[in-house]
Design a protein around this motif. Structure first.
Motif, mmCIF file in Angstrom:
data_model
loop_
_atom_site.group_PDB
_atom_site.id
_atom_site.type_symbol
_atom_site.label_atom_id
_atom_site.label_comp_id
_atom_site.label_asym_id
_atom_site.label_seq_id
_atom_site.Cartn_x
_atom_site.Cartn_y
_atom_site.Cartn_z
ATOM 1 N N ALA A 136 -2.746 -3.913 2.224
ATOM 2 C CA ALA A 136 -1.348 -3.376 1.837
ATOM 3 C C ALA A 136 -1.423 -2.686 0.497
ATOM 4 C CB ALA A 136 -0.637 -4.953 1.765
ATOM 5 N N GLU A 137 -2.145 -2.982 -0.212
ATOM 6 C CA GLU A 137 -2.153 -2.181 -1.544
ATOM 7 C C GLU A 137 -2.763 -0.718 -1.419
ATOM 8 O OE1 GLU A 137 -2.436 -5.844 -4.803
ATOM 9 O OE2 GLU A 137 -4.146 -4.776 -4.325
ATOM 10 N N ARG A 236 3.711 -8.311 1.509
ATOM 11 C CA ARG A 236 3.131 -7.241 1.648
ATOM 12 C C ARG A 236 2.632 -6.645 3.218
ATOM 13 N NH1 ARG A 236 1.507 -5.051 -3.246
ATOM 14 N NH2 ARG A 236 1.409 -3.022 -1.906
ATOM 15 N N ASP A 239 3.368 -3.384 4.547
ATOM 16 C CA ASP A 239 2.705 -2.256 3.835
ATOM 17 C C ASP A 239 1.467 -1.704 4.549
ATOM 18 O OD1 ASP A 239 4.971 -2.021 1.981
ATOM 19 O OD2 ASP A 239 3.805 -3.426 0.596
#
Length: 308
Positions: A136-137, A236, A239
């Motif tokens: 996600a990051e 998250r 994302d």
């Protein structure tokens, strides 16, 4: 074995996996620490990076079982140890936590630097949360060689899972975790007496108390709630920009209700979930699988789909 507790405990007590001997490597980090890696190489152009669970290590049966299954399918495998895991204490006061994606990124970049065309990720329990949070990051900036990932038994709602493990019926699990963590924190206290004080450790009964006292302050969080809020993968998932599969058994004794999300607005376009009725926590024992557990056969199918 249609019992979540039996599924969770059986492999740790009775499973042994025969797999080729790994090649160990020590990977330096930017903060003068080190990560200990196990390589399983066979000259493939694709690599799978495996992340273990809380107080686990790279040679646990569930890691070696998946390594063996992926090797059979033509993948090279890199299993890594979180800081302080694998029998070697790390150098810094910090150790590991559910959101330490910087260390996973260090391992992934190191793996890609070996010249692989494709890289997939797999994680179990805390390592599963770490894997999904990392994907996600990375989001829009993700390296095009990273094809996706799979995560099993994921406490993606860290606060809820901590509450679940605080129940009296889960005391056997908490006692084991705290027993192992006590040994580590006492060693760190001897090395960093001005930062870490383990007096009264035996009064700690839950992750809320442990994370408030140790995990949060050592890793830059204000308290356990701040740590859990910032490091839970649940918020998250939307994302993620590569195919990612989370597999949580409905009888998992570690997971809260929020660890079984189904709302498309929570999952986003690329994260998918499967909730088999049985499997326990990092169990998925299957005696009819030719030596391979159900989770390993499921991971192999998912990795094959990533290549297609």
């Amino acid at each position: 074995m249609r019992s979540g507790h039996v599924q969770s405990i059986w492999p740790s007590l009775f499973r042994s996996v025969e797999v080729q001997a790994p090649e160990p490597e020590v990977l330096p980090t930017d903060d003068s620490d080190e990560l200990h890696l196990d390589w399983y190489r066979q000259g493939s152009d694709r690599l799978a990076v495996l992340s273990h669970g809380l107080e686990g290590h790279s040679r646990r049966p569930y890691i070696q079982g998946l390594a063996r299954a992926l090797l059979r399918e033509g993948w090279d495998v890199l299993a890594w140890n979180f800081r302080s895991c694998g029998g070697v204490m790390n150098h810094q006061p910090r150790f590991y936590h559910s959101g330490a994606t910087g260390d996973l990124d260090c391992v992934v970049r190191h793996g890609l630097a070996q010249g692989y065309d494709t890289l997939g990720l797999a994680g179990f329990s805390m390592g599963g949360n770490l894997t999904l949070l990392y994907l996600a990051e990375q989001s829009e900036q993700i390296d095009s060689r990273i094809c996706g990932g799979i995560a099993f038994s994921v406490p993606c709602d860290l606060a809820g899972s901590a509450d679940t493990l605080a129940r009296p019926s889960r005391k056997i699990y908490m006692q084991r975790f705290l027993r192992d963590l006590k040994v580590k924190m006492e060693e760190k206290s001897r090395k960093f007496p001005d930062l870490i004080d383990t007096a009264g450790f035996d009064n700690i009964q839950t992750f809320h108390e442990f994370d408030d006292r140790f995990t949060a302050p050592l890793h830059g969080f204000s308290d356990a709630q701040d740590y859990w809020a910032n490091c839970s993968a649940l918020g998250r998932l939307k994302d993620i920009r590569v195919p990612a599969l989370m597999v949580n058994a409905q009888d998992d004794p570690f997971l809260s209700a929020r660890c079984f999300p189904s709302d498309p607005s929570v999952l986003g376009a690329h994260a998918r979930v499967e909730f088999p009725k049985w499997g326990g926590h990092v169990g998925f024992v299957d005696q009819a699988g030719g030596g391979y557990y159900w989770s390993e056969r499921r991971a192999v199918r998912h990795f094959a789909s990533l290549l297609r």
